[in-house]
Design a protein around this motif. Sequence first.
Motif, mmCIF file in Angstrom:
data_model
loop_
_atom_site.group_PDB
_atom_site.id
_atom_site.type_symbol
_atom_site.label_atom_id
_atom_site.label_comp_id
_atom_site.label_asym_id
_atom_site.label_seq_id
_atom_site.Cartn_x
_atom_site.Cartn_y
_atom_site.Cartn_z
ATOM 1 N N TYR A 267 1.556 -6.859 -5.003
ATOM 2 C CA TYR A 267 2.870 -6.275 -4.706
ATOM 3 C C TYR A 267 3.639 -7.173 -3.740
ATOM 4 O O TYR A 267 4.855 -7.353 -3.876
ATOM 5 C CB TYR A 267 2.725 -4.876 -4.117
ATOM 6 C CG TYR A 267 4.055 -4.226 -3.831
ATOM 7 C CD1 TYR A 267 4.786 -3.636 -4.859
ATOM 8 C CD2 TYR A 267 4.597 -4.233 -2.546
ATOM 9 C CE1 TYR A 267 6.032 -3.063 -4.615
ATOM 10 C CE2 TYR A 267 5.842 -3.667 -2.297
ATOM 11 C CZ TYR A 267 6.545 -3.079 -3.331
ATOM 12 O OH TYR A 267 7.786 -2.534 -3.087
ATOM 13 N N LYS A 268 2.962 -7.740 -2.799
ATOM 14 C CA LYS A 268 3.614 -8.606 -1.809
ATOM 15 C C LYS A 268 4.071 -9.920 -2.428
ATOM 16 O O LYS A 268 5.173 -10.415 -2.119
ATOM 17 C CB LYS A 268 2.656 -8.885 -0.650
ATOM 18 C CG LYS A 268 3.223 -9.826 0.408
ATOM 19 C CD LYS A 268 2.206 -10.087 1.510
ATOM 20 C CE LYS A 268 2.782 -11.060 2.549
ATOM 21 N NZ LYS A 268 1.790 -11.348 3.629
ATOM 22 N N LEU B 198 15.537 1.511 -6.475
ATOM 23 C CA LEU B 198 15.320 0.275 -5.730
ATOM 24 C C LEU B 198 14.818 0.463 -4.309
ATOM 25 O O LEU B 198 14.238 -0.460 -3.738
ATOM 26 C CB LEU B 198 16.629 -0.537 -5.691
ATOM 27 C CG LEU B 198 17.209 -0.918 -7.056
ATOM 28 C CD1 LEU B 198 18.503 -1.699 -6.868
ATOM 29 C CD2 LEU B 198 16.213 -1.728 -7.876
ATOM 30 N N LYS B 199 15.019 1.612 -3.714
ATOM 31 C CA LYS B 199 14.628 1.808 -2.318
ATOM 32 C C LYS B 199 13.138 2.104 -2.210
ATOM 33 O O LYS B 199 12.603 2.928 -2.943
ATOM 34 C CB LYS B 199 15.429 2.947 -1.688
ATOM 35 C CG LYS B 199 16.894 2.600 -1.441
ATOM 36 C CD LYS B 199 17.631 3.753 -0.768
ATOM 37 C CE LYS B 199 19.070 3.385 -0.469
ATOM 38 N NZ LYS B 199 19.809 4.507 0.177
ATOM 39 N N ASN B 200 12.487 1.419 -1.266
ATOM 40 C CA ASN B 200 11.078 1.700 -1.031
ATOM 41 C C ASN B 200 10.936 2.900 -0.104
ATOM 42 O O ASN B 200 11.926 3.551 0.245
ATOM 43 C CB ASN B 200 10.354 0.461 -0.488
ATOM 44 C CG ASN B 200 10.908 -0.008 0.856
ATOM 45 O OD1 ASN B 200 11.508 0.765 1.618
ATOM 46 N ND2 ASN B 200 10.696 -1.283 1.162
ATOM 47 N N PRO C 81 0.832 -1.210 0.000
ATOM 48 C CA PRO C 81 0.000 0.000 0.000
ATOM 49 C C PRO C 81 0.863 1.254 0.000
ATOM 50 O O PRO C 81 2.042 1.211 0.365
ATOM 51 C CB PRO C 81 -0.775 -0.137 1.310
ATOM 52 C CG PRO C 81 0.147 -0.907 2.198
ATOM 53 C CD PRO C 81 0.835 -1.894 1.300
ATOM 54 N N PHE C 82 0.267 2.347 -0.393
ATOM 55 C CA PHE C 82 0.980 3.621 -0.409
ATOM 56 C C PHE C 82 1.120 4.136 1.023
ATOM 57 O O PHE C 82 0.126 4.415 1.687
ATOM 58 C CB PHE C 82 0.200 4.624 -1.258
ATOM 59 C CG PHE C 82 0.730 6.032 -1.187
ATOM 60 C CD1 PHE C 82 2.040 6.308 -1.528
ATOM 61 C CD2 PHE C 82 -0.082 7.069 -0.765
ATOM 62 C CE1 PHE C 82 2.535 7.605 -1.471
ATOM 63 C CE2 PHE C 82 0.397 8.368 -0.701
ATOM 64 C CZ PHE C 82 1.713 8.635 -1.052
ATOM 65 N N PRO C 83 2.355 4.214 1.541
ATOM 66 C CA PRO C 83 2.566 4.616 2.942
ATOM 67 C C PRO C 83 2.535 6.136 3.097
ATOM 68 O O PRO C 83 3.570 6.802 3.116
ATOM 69 C CB PRO C 83 3.952 4.054 3.243
ATOM 70 C CG PRO C 83 4.661 4.110 1.935
ATOM 71 C CD PRO C 83 3.616 3.909 0.869
#
Length: 234
Positions: A89-90, A150-152, A48-50
Amino acid sequence: MISHKYQCIFIHIPKCAGTSIESAFEHFDASHSRGRQDHRSVRMIQKPFPIFKAFSSSDNLKDTIRRFREYTRTQSNPNNALTVSKAQYKNYFKFTIVRNPWDRAFSWYKNAMRDEIHQKNYQIPAGIDFETFIEQFAGTGYLRPQTYWLKNYSGAIDMDFIGKFESLNQDFITICERLNVSDKKLPHEIKSSENEAPKKSISLKAKAFIDNYYQEEIALFNYRFEEHCSLVCR
């Protein structure tokens, strides 16, 4: 690139053979125009969008803006507008290909020097030498650090597999095995000019600049200039 057919998410870092990967997984079947590649970062796809972390860093904020801008603009390739659910996504296989930063920067430089559209879009002076180019454009556009893609939103890299340009053929086999596909071949979508010499040189100053500017990814992906780079210093 999001592929619901193959249940995977590929993070296409520019100048890391991503066009060939996307071609192999049929990402271009709906488009053959310029701008067909999907260069979205993890943050632009993450579910989800944090929302509480969206403004915690400049990269998070910029990618939040890019994320919502992508939702509203018309894509030259409709596959670039695909999204995933929280569960997808998971569970989807998330992978990428990285490249040593010296070759990657030089490859983008050579591409820009032979493409007037790139020069116009990124305001790159025609005929600029590589040393000046890298000092002026490092960290911008396609020359952002590979870790940017690459970083979330938490700053973590949660790829299921990180392959390398330098071992692309073997790593592509591993990717296909992980996705349980056996009929894929890796095309070479973008080829350098046949007139180019097999070895190119950069200055010691340019190498030192890249060593310093991209030190995080050099350490993270265990790159060594003498071992992995196709360039030589002069």
